[in-house]
Motif scaffolding. Structure first.
Motif, short mmCIF file in Angstrom:
data_model
loop_
_atom_site.label_atom_id
_atom_site.label_comp_id
_atom_site.label_asym_id
_atom_site.label_seq_id
_atom_site.Cartn_x
_atom_site.Cartn_y
_atom_site.Cartn_z
N VAL A 1 30.36 31.62 49.60
CA VAL A 1 29.24 31.81 50.53
C VAL A 1 28.89 30.48 51.20
N TYR A 2 28.85 30.50 52.53
CA TYR A 2 28.41 29.35 53.32
C TYR A 2 26.97 29.62 53.76
N SER B 1 29.31 36.31 36.43
CA SER B 1 28.18 35.89 35.60
C SER B 1 26.99 35.47 36.45
N SER B 2 27.22 34.92 37.64
CA SER B 2 26.10 34.47 38.48
C SER B 2 25.33 35.62 39.08
N ALA B 3 25.83 36.86 38.94
CA ALA B 3 25.09 38.01 39.45
C ALA B 3 23.95 38.40 38.53
N SER B 4 23.94 37.91 37.29
CA SER B 4 22.85 38.23 36.37
C SER B 4 21.62 37.39 36.69
N PHE B 5 20.51 37.76 36.06
CA PHE B 5 19.24 37.10 36.37
C PHE B 5 19.26 35.63 36.03
N PHE B 6 19.89 35.28 34.88
CA PHE B 6 19.87 33.91 34.41
C PHE B 6 21.04 33.10 34.93
N GLY B 7 22.03 33.76 35.56
CA GLY B 7 23.19 33.03 36.05
C GLY B 7 22.88 32.26 37.32
N ARG B 8 23.30 30.99 37.38
CA ARG B 8 23.16 30.17 38.58
C ARG B 8 24.55 29.78 39.04
N PRO B 9 24.93 30.19 40.23
CA PRO B 9 26.31 29.95 40.66
C PRO B 9 26.58 28.49 40.94
N ALA B 10 27.86 28.13 40.90
CA ALA B 10 28.27 26.77 41.24
C ALA B 10 28.12 26.57 42.74
N THR B 11 27.34 25.55 43.14
CA THR B 11 27.04 25.33 44.56
C THR B 11 27.24 23.87 44.92
N ALA B 12 28.03 23.63 45.96
CA ALA B 12 28.16 22.29 46.54
C ALA B 12 27.05 22.16 47.58
N ILE B 13 26.05 21.32 47.27
CA ILE B 13 24.83 21.23 48.07
C ILE B 13 24.93 20.06 49.04
N ASP B 14 24.46 20.30 50.27
CA ASP B 14 24.37 19.26 51.31
C ASP B 14 25.72 18.63 51.63
N VAL B 15 26.71 19.48 51.83
CA VAL B 15 28.02 19.03 52.31
C VAL B 15 27.97 18.94 53.83
N ASP B 16 28.79 18.07 54.40
CA ASP B 16 28.90 18.02 55.85
C ASP B 16 29.22 19.42 56.37
N ALA B 17 28.57 19.84 57.45
CA ALA B 17 28.66 21.22 57.92
C ALA B 17 30.10 21.63 58.21
N ASP B 18 30.87 20.75 58.87
CA ASP B 18 32.27 21.08 59.16
C ASP B 18 33.09 21.14 57.88
N ARG B 19 32.85 20.19 56.98
CA ARG B 19 33.56 20.19 55.71
C ARG B 19 33.20 21.42 54.89
N ALA B 20 31.97 21.90 54.98
CA ALA B 20 31.55 23.09 54.24
C ALA B 20 32.34 24.32 54.70
N LEU B 21 32.58 24.43 56.00
CA LEU B 21 33.39 25.55 56.50
C LEU B 21 34.81 25.47 55.95
N GLU B 22 35.36 24.26 55.93
CA GLU B 22 36.70 24.08 55.37
C GLU B 22 36.72 24.41 53.88
N LEU B 23 35.66 24.01 53.18
CA LEU B 23 35.58 24.27 51.75
C LEU B 23 35.48 25.76 51.46
N GLN B 24 34.73 26.48 52.27
CA GLN B 24 34.63 27.92 52.09
C GLN B 24 36.00 28.59 52.25
N GLN B 25 36.75 28.19 53.28
CA GLN B 25 38.08 28.75 53.48
C GLN B 25 39.04 28.34 52.37
N LEU B 26 38.88 27.09 51.88
CA LEU B 26 39.74 26.63 50.80
C LEU B 26 39.52 27.45 49.53
N LEU B 27 38.26 27.76 49.22
CA LEU B 27 37.96 28.58 48.05
C LEU B 27 38.61 29.95 48.18
N ALA B 28 38.53 30.55 49.36
CA ALA B 28 39.14 31.86 49.57
C ALA B 28 40.66 31.79 49.43
#
Length: 516
Positions: free
Chosen positions: A431-432, A452-479
């Motif tokens: 998710v971007y 597991s992050s879909a449960s109430f107590f689960g907190r997903p792994a999030t890369a916070i405050d990445v450069d906007a262009d790099r974040a788009l690349e990271l989203q595609q890389l994960l996929a």
């Protein structure tokens, strides 16, 4: 069909007879012809209520049955109305065994069965024999049939196949107790402090010749109250944590981790390695300064701490960081934890945020000082502005991410630094997302959602405050990495199936050709 332990009758009867006896006591007081003083009538009704409670529990014991078949776990219960449940073994996610002091003395235990995707316990057997509880836990997790050799079952019960991975040391338990703050203990500690000291928040500020309960006035008195509140919460938290993690040990049996913990109430449960979604390494201040950390494991549909009666279930509640890393890598060999930090402009955003928060606090203090007598020295908050640059820098240094060959790692938090390790094949959605404030700084965040992050107590792994262009690349890389790892796992399963067929064919005398 199997019944509960016979000890369930007196234990449940005691609780039930108290409630029914109390009910009939009040009914006797109201209905006795001689008024409240008619002791004979009231006593007879109380005795009748106790008998009703005991008879009900006898009927409950006779009508409560369970059976473990080859594919399902069947439970039938109910006295006045009958209820039957059938839980497929393939849906069983976690099986926990719990014992309080009374249950341990009687040699019985409570078995809690949780299913995949469920937010609460599916089935609870509160009174079974200890050996039966261990057998149910193992059989429910394995999904095996009843026709297993008794000798193998006895070997497993004896623990011959268990490998000890971790046992908490006394010094680690002491450090964990001292440096853990329980939110529930904070509330109880504040209440206990109020009753013990007779402290009244209304006397923060002297008025009409009355003296304050605490030295100073205004913010100084509030500071003293906060200090005493934290002290009470700390003492109570230490006691609760010591009780919760006393005797903690972690063992490995095949492809499962087994944990046990607790002083007054003993807990034991399993963590299936094949369903691990995320590893979470936590390092809180000041434990991190002394080289300590903790490890938690989240599985599909279930996150540590999901049960309301437990704290966060951990693979390691506290140990030296080297021991934590070694166990984490034995579960998932994720390699290096050197992460890529956010761009420097993210640090500026944190500083602006902290300055804005302090200005808002001073504005509220000014209004209160102008129109009330609650606050006088509101301007003292301005001294905290000197802490803004180091606070922003520490927050920036505590965030980062790493997109490795097989794992996605993220880190966040200074006071409670959290590092999450997610295998790519466990990612369900990349998710971007970008807030209005991030957009102004050309920043964004990327989240790797798992089951597991879909449960109430689960907190997903999030890369916070990445450069906007790099974040788009990271989203595609994960996929892309997700699809790549899924293809690798499918090929491995296919090859394993072929080799299994060859072995089966050779053992039965059949001719089986391999892949071409």
């Amino acid at each position: 069909m199997t019944k509960l332990h016979p000890a369930s009758v007196p234990v449940r009867s005691l609780s039930r007879s108290l409630s029914t006896g109390t009910l009939f006591f009040f009914l006797g007081v109201v209905a006795s012809p001689g008024g409240p003083g008619n002791v004979l009538v009231i006593g007879s009704m109380v005795l009748f209520g106790i008998v009703v409670g005991v008879v009900y529990e006898l009927a409950y014991y006779q009508r409560f049955e369970y059976e473990l078949t080859a594919n399902t776990f069947d439970v039938a219960s109910g006295v006045l109305s009958r209820r039957a449940r059938e839980v497929p073994l393939r849906r069983v996610q976690n099986v926990d065994v719990r014992q309080n002091v009374v249950q341990r003395a009687l040699g019985i235990a409570a078995v809690h069965v949780e299913t995949a995707g469920g937010g609460q316990t599916e089935v609870t057997l509160r009174y079974v024999d200890e050996a039966e509880a261990r057998r149910l836990r193992r059989r429910l997790r394995e999904g095996a049939s009843e026709e297993r050799p008794e000798t193998e079952r006895e070997r497993e019960d004896a623990g011959e196949t268990e490998d000890l991975l971790f046992a908490i040391r006394p010094d680690e338990l002491a450090i964990l107790s001292v440096f853990t703050i329980d939110p529930g203990a904070s509330i109880l500690g504040g209440i206990a402090l109020s009753f013990a000291s007779g402290f009244d928040p209304a006397t923060f500020v002297p008025a009409d010749g009355l003296e304050s309960d605490l030295p100073g006035s205004g913010l100084i008195a509030i500071g003293w109250a906060l200090l005493l509140f934290l002290l009470a919460a700390w003492v109570l938290s230490a006691a609760l944590t010591f009780n919760r993690y006393y005797g903690f040990r972690l063992t490995r049996v095949g492809d499962e981790l087994h944990y046990e913990r607790g002083l007054l109430q003993r807990y034991s449960g399993t963590i299936p390695l094949e369903k691990v979604q995320t590893l979470t390494i936590k390092e809180s201040v000041p434990a991190r300064w002394f080289g300590y950390g903790s490890l938690a494991v989240e599985t599909a549909g279930y996150a540590p701490g999901q049960s309301g009666s437990r704290g966060a279930e951990s693979a390691i509640p506290l140990a030296e960081r080297s021991r934590v890393d070694a166990l984490a890598r034995s579960i998932e060999p994720f390699g290096s934890t050197d992460l890529e930090r956010p761009p420097s402009r993210a640090r500026e955003r944190y500083a602006v945020r902290y300055v804005a928060a302090l200005c808002a606090i001073m504005a509220v203090g000014y209004v209160l000082a102008t129109y009330t007598a609650v606050v006088e020295d509101w301007h003292a908050v301005a001294a905290l502005l000197v802490l803004v640059p180091p606070a922003a820098h520490l927050k920036w240094r505590s965030r980062g991410y790493r997109a490795g060959e097989r794992y996605f790692l993220t880190r966040t938090g200074f006071w409670r630094r959290t590092t999450k390790v997610v295998p790519y094949y466990r990612v369900q959605t990349a998710v971007y997302h970008q807030t209005i404030f991030q957009r102004r700084r050309r920043l964004a965040s990327v989240t790797a959602d798992t089951a597991s992050s879909a449960s109430f107590f689960g907190r997903p792994a999030t890369a916070i405050d990445v450069d906007a262009d790099r974040a788009l690349e990271l989203q595609q890389l994960l996929a892309d990495r997700l699809q790549e790892r899924l293809r690798v796992r499918r090929r491995r399963r296919t090859l394993d199936g072929w080799f299994d067929d060859e072995v089966d064919g050779s053992s039965t005398g059949e001719s089986t050709s391999g892949p071409t």
